[in-house]
Design a protein around this motif. Structure first.
Motif, short mmCIF file in Angstrom:
data_model
loop_
_atom_site.label_atom_id
_atom_site.label_comp_id
_atom_site.label_asym_id
_atom_site.label_seq_id
_atom_site.Cartn_x
_atom_site.Cartn_y
_atom_site.Cartn_z
N THR A 46 0.83 -1.20 0.00
CA THR A 46 0.00 0.00 0.00
C THR A 46 0.87 1.25 0.00
OG1 THR A 46 -1.72 -1.21 1.12
CG2 THR A 46 -1.89 1.16 1.20
N ARG A 50 0.74 4.09 -2.75
CA ARG A 50 0.48 5.49 -2.39
C ARG A 50 1.59 6.40 -2.91
NH1 ARG A 50 -1.74 4.81 3.83
NH2 ARG A 50 -3.88 4.28 3.28
N ASN A 53 1.01 7.01 -6.49
CA ASN A 53 -0.11 7.94 -6.63
C ASN A 53 0.20 9.34 -6.09
OD1 ASN A 53 -2.61 6.88 -7.80
ND2 ASN A 53 -2.24 5.23 -6.34
N ILE A 55 0.42 10.27 -3.14
CA ILE A 55 -0.26 10.57 -1.89
C ILE A 55 0.79 10.71 -0.80
CG2 ILE A 55 -1.79 9.57 -0.14
CD1 ILE A 55 -3.34 8.28 -2.46
N ARG A 72 3.34 15.97 -10.59
CA ARG A 72 1.93 16.21 -10.31
C ARG A 72 1.02 15.98 -11.54
NH1 ARG A 72 -0.10 15.22 -5.68
NH2 ARG A 72 -2.27 15.56 -6.14
N VAL A 75 -0.95 12.64 -12.27
CA VAL A 75 -2.13 12.11 -11.57
C VAL A 75 -3.29 11.89 -12.53
CG1 VAL A 75 -1.57 13.06 -9.29
CG2 VAL A 75 -3.04 14.36 -10.82
N TYR A 76 -3.30 12.69 -13.63
CA TYR A 76 -4.39 12.51 -14.61
C TYR A 76 -4.22 11.22 -15.41
CZ TYR A 76 -5.13 17.43 -13.63
OH TYR A 76 -5.35 18.61 -13.01
N TYR A 80 -6.88 5.11 -9.76
CA TYR A 80 -6.52 4.39 -8.54
C TYR A 80 -7.77 3.92 -7.82
CZ TYR A 80 -4.60 3.78 -3.78
OH TYR A 80 -4.26 3.29 -2.55
N PRO A 82 -8.30 2.34 -4.42
CA PRO A 82 -7.60 1.90 -3.21
C PRO A 82 -8.32 0.75 -2.50
CG PRO A 82 -8.56 4.09 -2.89
CD PRO A 82 -8.95 3.64 -4.25
N GLU A 84 -8.78 0.70 0.78
CA GLU A 84 -9.67 1.41 1.69
C GLU A 84 -10.47 2.38 0.84
OE1 GLU A 84 -10.14 0.87 4.70
OE2 GLU A 84 -8.37 -0.03 5.57
N ARG A 85 -11.61 1.92 0.32
CA ARG A 85 -12.33 2.79 -0.60
C ARG A 85 -13.76 2.95 -0.17
NH1 ARG A 85 -10.85 -1.73 -3.93
NH2 ARG A 85 -12.33 -3.40 -3.48
N LEU A 100 -15.93 13.06 -9.18
CA LEU A 100 -14.64 12.37 -9.17
C LEU A 100 -13.98 12.44 -10.55
CD1 LEU A 100 -15.56 9.32 -6.95
CD2 LEU A 100 -14.14 11.28 -6.32
N LEU A 103 -12.45 15.82 -10.98
CA LEU A 103 -11.21 15.92 -10.22
C LEU A 103 -10.06 15.29 -10.99
CD1 LEU A 103 -12.05 15.20 -6.48
CD2 LEU A 103 -11.54 17.38 -7.52
N LYS A 104 -10.38 14.31 -11.84
CA LYS A 104 -9.33 13.67 -12.63
C LYS A 104 -9.10 14.40 -13.95
CE LYS A 104 -7.47 10.10 -10.51
NZ LYS A 104 -6.04 10.13 -10.16
N GLN A 144 -17.31 2.47 -8.16
CA GLN A 144 -15.92 2.85 -7.89
C GLN A 144 -15.01 2.43 -9.04
OE1 GLN A 144 -15.80 0.76 -4.29
NE2 GLN A 144 -16.27 2.53 -3.01
#
Lengths: 308, 438
Positions: A46, A50, A53, A55, A72, A75-76, A80, A82, A84-85, A100, A103-104, A144
């Motif tokens: 993980t 991360r 990604n 993070i 940066r 990210v597009y 991902y 995860p 824990e989603r 979402l 945001l991408k 998701q």
């Protein structure tokens, strides 16, 4: 010259408050392949995901994305999912997916068009106005999955994408993953489900106790961890079979198949080849079948992590 | 739209569309106007008329004690003892008060009259009774001393003390303005606390929903935190502006029905008028009129918004950090207490600040960022540029507030970044310090 790897990781280190999470990780992930990232719980998978990604930041080491130093803007190009989603429980499915997607980096119009396509494809169109809290876990997971792949990223990172899905949906998602691969998407699949690794992954790496142990093509890995095990079915007396060849092998398992047939699982040591062994027994028993036993990816995993 | 804009708009629209927001927007002004009207009503006294039994031992008052319908006096039988009369008073439900005027009341200056009650009379009723008794004694003495009544009336005065600031003669009613300031300081406290708590809840929601990791794979954790803080803050400002607007509209449509006279700011300072019209209905009107016309609403609203923004940014950043460090709201207690103490302390000290708005206590509490929004708004309500607060003090206070929130936001961002990804265990103070060092 464009790199044949989508992701190249070199000498990556990461530790938090005295605990080493990743130690000198070197990893290449090939383009348009499905890459299995395996390892026991707490191995550092993980953390690695991360870091890819962005993070988290690594303590040292470099990551290249399609030949460029990871930054940066990438990210597009990454989708991902995860482990824990979740999603906003009170928000409507459609609005949430739009949010979402934007945001991408997608525009609202693009996002809408693509969502319509995917909602139809995964048969979830009539969920658009539902709230997430009204959906089952499996249904939410489909949403998701859609939001992860919607912006057509070059790399998709899926952490346990099949957990909690029923067999039908599990199959559906696997099919979609394979289709994405056909469309030249590179996929990183982190999972404990060894069957699906065997089914869909081209390559894999095993990480244990914050270090990478092995990496390679699935078949090569199996080859590397094979024990020279053979399964032999024969007709004849067990005693004659056992005493036919002296030394250089051992019987792992033996059982009767029926009145006439017996089946043995044997391990050959380094000084004996299967041809020599066959020559030895051929006068004593009648051979029905000889087959090499290749280890499953689960065997590879257990062996590799046990050795450490 | 850039990403922080997207986050702000999501935070804003999901909250503004909630039923609770719409309800609060309507309920708030109703409560404010209702509260003002209730104060006016209570001031008026819930009792319309008093039936008062008077025991007059000297038998001198019956002709000179001023009688009225509102305070209706009736005389106790002269042949009964005081004890018997008390029994009658107790037995008769129509009687509200029993006034006992002892025999030597009129002869000396220091005697006390008594008023027995079943339900405690309003302060207005008490004042009225003592004033008619004093008036009667004076009248008796005037006649007794053979003084001409008109001479007496010309001597009699009723002086009101008008407290005025030398620098700014218009600045009257400073204490009353303080009450408005006090109300505003309570509002600013509620707004800062309520909306920064919403930020904290939002952070916990994202963390427990497990959506946070999906979002921070697209935006940085700092962008997410700031987007949330700004979005929720805008909801707060929207709410406040709706309240202001609706309250204003209601004040001009509903409240005037309760006001009999057109407001005249000089009206209340005329002592003659006051002594003549010292009825309680007028006092309540006066309060409503004062609230509407005497307060400098534009300034107050402008600075309210500025100090709300400052205080909110200061506290919400820290609240976001708290939210990120826990898994559920129940675990926030230990972190919330140190944050609420300065605000509650400021509210407790508000009374002292009103007593002396230019004291050093008032100065420091309105400059120190953790208490300044609450205290400064009181001082601003009491008047800018005069004895209460100078404009440079306001600017300095805002400046300090901005510097501090930049600092706390930076710290919060660091805690938040680590906190949102640490699931399953409650962070302790030592964990948080560790996160800060990394």
């Amino acid at each position: 010259m464009p790199s044949k790897n989508i992701i190249e990781i070199e000498n990556l280190h990461k530790s938090y408050s005295g605990h080493k999470a990743l130690e000198d990780i070197n990893l290449n992930i090939k383009k348009s392949k499905i890459f299995g990232l395996l390892g026991p719980n707490g191995a550092g998978k993980t953390t690695l995901i991360r870091i890819i990604n962005q993070i988290m930041k690594p303590d040292s080491g470099t990551i290249k994305f399609d030949g460029e130093i990871l930054s940066r803007k990438h990210v597009y190009s990454i989708g991902y999912l995860p482990e824990e989603r979740g999603l906003y429980k009170k928000m409507k499915v459609g609005e949430q997916a739009l949010y979402l997607a934007q945001l991408k980096g997608l525009s609202k119009k693009e996002a809408k068009e693509k969502l319509n396509y995917w909602f139809e494809k995964l048969q979830v169109t009539n969920w658009w106005h539902k709230r997430i809290e009204d959906l089952s876990k499996g249904m939410a997971q489909k949403i998701q999955f859609i939001t992860t792949i919607l912006h057509e990223p070059k790399v998709i990172i899926l952490d346990e994408p099949l957990s909690g899905l029923d067999p039908a949906n599990s199959l559906l998602i696997k099919k979609e993953i394979l289709e994405l691969k056909k469309k030249k998407t590179s996929i990183i699949l982190s999972t404990h489900d060894m069957n699906s690794v065997e089914e869909i992954c081209d390559e894999a790496a095993i990480i244990n106790k914050s270090k990478k142990i092995i990496q390679g093509n699935i078949e090569d890995l199996k080859e590397r961890y094979q024990d020279n095990l053979w399964s032999i079915e024969y007709i004849g007396n067990q005693m004659s079979f056992s005493n036919a060849v002296w030394g250089g092998w051992e019987i792992i398992k033996h059982h009767r198949v029926n009145e006439k047939n017996n089946k043995a699982e044997i391990k050959l040591f380094d000084n004996l080849t299967i041809n020599q062994f066959t020559k030895g027994i051929i006068d004593h028993v009648e051979i029905v079948e000889i087959r090499k036993k290749t280890p499953s990816i689960q065997d590879v995993f257990l062996k590799a992590t046990a050795n450490e | 739209m850039n990403k922080i804009g997207l986050i702000i708009s999501r935070e804003y629209t999901t909250r503004v569309r909630k039923k609770s927001f719409i309800l609060m927007s309507l309920l708030g002004p109703l409560l404010i106007v209702g509260f003002i009207m209730l104060t006016a009503y209570l001031k008026k006294g819930n009792k319309e008329n008093y039936e008062i039994l008077v025991v007059d031992e000297s038998h001198l008052f019956d002709s000179i004690l001023r009688n009225s319908t509102k305070y209706h006096l009736q005389w106790a039988p002269k042949d009964k003892s005081y004890d018997d009369i008390q029994k009658i008073f107790k037995a008769d439900e129509k009687l509200d008060l029993l006034v006992y005027l002892p025999i030597n009341l009129i002869k000396t200056n220091s005697m006390t009259a008594k008023c027995l009650y079943k339900d405690i009379p309003s302060t207005g009723a008490q004042k009225h009774l003592s004033s008619i008794i004093n008036e009667a004694i004076e009248l008796y003495r005037v006649t007794y001393n053979k003084i001409d009544i008109s001479t007496y009336k010309s001597i009699k005065t009723s002086i009101n003390l008008d407290v005025v600031d030398i620098e700014n003669k218009a600045n009257k009613n400073i204490q009353r303005k303080a009450i408005v300031g006090m109300v505003f300081s309570i509002f600013i406290y509620i707004f800062i606390f309520m909306y920064s708590l919403q930020v904290m809840r939002g952070v916990i929601e994202e963390k427990t929903n497990r959506i946070v990791e999906i979002i921070i794979s697209s935006v940085s954790s700092f962008q997410l935190m700031m987007g949330k803080i700004i979005g929720v803050g805008l909801v707060g400002i929207t709410q406040f502006l709706i309240w202001s607007l609706v309250t204003t509209i209601m004040s001009f449509t509903v409240l005037p029905r309760f006001i009999t006279d057109k407001y005249n700011p000089e009206f209340q300072f005329s002592s003659e008028e006051i002594s003549k019209n010292n009825t309680l209905m007028n006092t309540s009107n006066e309060i409503i009129q004062f609230i509407i016309y005497e307060i400098q609403w534009p300034y107050l609203i402008f600075f309210f918004i500025l100090f709300f923004i400052g205080g909110y940014l200061l506290y919400s950043g820290l609240m976001a950090a708290i939210g990120s460090a826990v898994d559920e709201e129940a675990d926030t207690q230990q972190f919330l207490i140190p944050l609420t103490i300065p605000m509650v302390f400021a509210l407790m000290m508000a009374g002292k600040v009103i007593d002396d708005p230019s004291s050093s206590l008032a100065f420091w509490m309105s400059e120190i960022p953790f208490t300044s929004p609450i205290i400064m708004i009181i001082r601003i309500a009491m008047g800018i540029g005069d004895s209460s607060v100078e404009i440079w003090e306001i600017i300095l206070s805002l400046f300090l507030l901005i510097i501090t929130f930049i600092g706390t936001t930076w710290i919060s961002g660091k805690i938040y970044r680590k906190g949102i990804l640490s699931y399953g265990k409650k962070a302790s103070y030592s964990d948080i310090f560790k996160w800060l060092k990394l």
